[in-house]
Design an enzyme around this catalytic site. Structure first.
Site, short mmCIF file in Angstrom:
data_model
loop_
_atom_site.label_atom_id
_atom_site.label_comp_id
_atom_site.label_asym_id
_atom_site.label_seq_id
_atom_site.Cartn_x
_atom_site.Cartn_y
_atom_site.Cartn_z
N THR A 104 21.70 22.56 49.88
CA THR A 104 21.47 23.01 48.74
C THR A 104 20.88 24.43 48.79
O THR A 104 19.67 24.55 49.23
CB THR A 104 20.61 22.23 47.71
N LYS A 180 26.32 23.07 42.39
CA LYS A 180 25.26 22.06 42.84
C LYS A 180 23.94 22.56 42.23
O LYS A 180 23.14 21.66 42.03
CB LYS A 180 24.93 22.42 44.33
N LYS A 248 12.02 23.17 46.25
CA LYS A 248 12.76 23.95 46.64
C LYS A 248 13.64 24.22 45.78
O LYS A 248 14.07 25.34 45.41
CB LYS A 248 13.46 23.69 48.07
#
Length: 309
Positions: A104, A180, A248
């Site tokens: 990702t 995503k 993150k």
């Protein structure tokens, strides 16, 4: 390239998701080489029948498909192009092969890595995954993919084994990453909300096991509530997905919103909860540890204690 030529596969990154992907491919009769810097992950891969290599370049030698299941853009770049201590996968994999990149990351990073791969004669499929450890191990992932028709042609036989749902979202790397990030915005918010809700129920003096039963049969349920709250009920925060993953990912969402001049206030609140949980020493623990943060702040006694591992 014909599908039959995609029998030699490398999987780089043998954590919870990567090991599941590799095991699924092995059960399907594929030859799989792999690499991970963690010895325990390597041992599990060998037990499943995989061919362990000493580094990403060795694992990818002559492979026509390289599946990269790491966490960050920086890790993906190191796998692809090497470091001072070792070559990268692109140097040794078959020319005309394809990289399936599942970390990702920001769409800009995807586009940059794809350009470097294509300049070296390797196709790049932007292929972030969703579904968690269990679905990776059963070959039931959802993949949000974008890339050239050539990249899809090479990757399709492998995707058919790894996933039950593959969305073909466009012919340019970076589109899959954008999809995503929308998913990660929702996932992070839902985890944070689930942890807030179950600890709020505890503060109200409710039986939180009964709360779980009632909510999962009611309109307030979410996939994340149903999946993560059992970790809280058991007091088991062994990481299936770590807190720092969402530090993150929601950080990427915040940066993308800033670049697009689009506010993301709910995601920003969730980011702060994950960041506080990480700062409290739980960054490598399961992301349901946000419930432990609430417990520590409010003096609640959760199963296993607020500091349960």
């Amino acid at each position: 390239m014909k599908p039959a030529e995609t029998s030699q596969i490398a999987v780089i990154g043998l954590g919870s998701m990567g090991l599941g992907v590799a095991s699924t491919l092995l059960r399907a009769g594929r030859t799989v080489s792999g690499y991970d810097p963690v010895p325990e992950a390597c041992a599990k891969f060998e037990e499943a029948g995989g061919r362990l290599a000493t580094d990403p370049a060795a694992a990818s030698r002559d492979a026509s498909v390289v599946v990269i299941v790491v966490v960050t853009a920086a890790q993906t770049e190191a796998v692809l192009f090497g470091t001072d201590s070792h070559e990268g996968a692109v140097a040794t994999m078959r020319r005309g092969g394809v990289v399936l990149s599942s970390a990702t990351m920001a769409p800009d990073d995807v586009r940059r890595l794809a350009e470097r791969c294509e300049a070296a004669g390797v196709d790049y499929l932007d292929a972030p995954m969703s579904g968690g450890m269990a679905r990776a191990a059963s070959g039931e992932l959802t993949v949000m993919a974008s890339g050239s028709p050539a990249a899809f042609a090479l990757a399709d036989p492998i995707l058919a084994i790894m996933a039950t749902t593959v969305y073909r979202l466009g012919d340019k790397p970076g589109i899959g990453a954008s999809f995503k990030m929308v998913n990660q915005l929702l996932a992070g918010v839902h985890i944070a909300a689930a942890c807030e809700a179950i600890t709020f129920a505890k503060r109200l003096g409710l039986d939180i096991n009964k709360v779980f039963e009632v909510i999962t049969a009611s309109a307030g349920n979410s996939w994340m509530f149903e999946n993560r709250v059992p970790h809280v009920l058991k007091g088991d925060y062994s990481p299936a997905s770590a807190v720092d993953i969402f530090v993150k990912d929601l950080g990427i969402v915040a940066n993308m919103g800033l670049a697009a001049k689009f506010p993301t206030p709910v995601a920003a609140s969730a980011l702060q909860l994950f960041l506080m949980t990480s700062a409290a020493g739980m960054g490598r623990d399961d992301d349901a540890s946000v419930a432990r943060l609430f417990a520590q702040m409010t003096g609640l006694d959760l199963p296993g204690g607020a500091k349960a591992k």
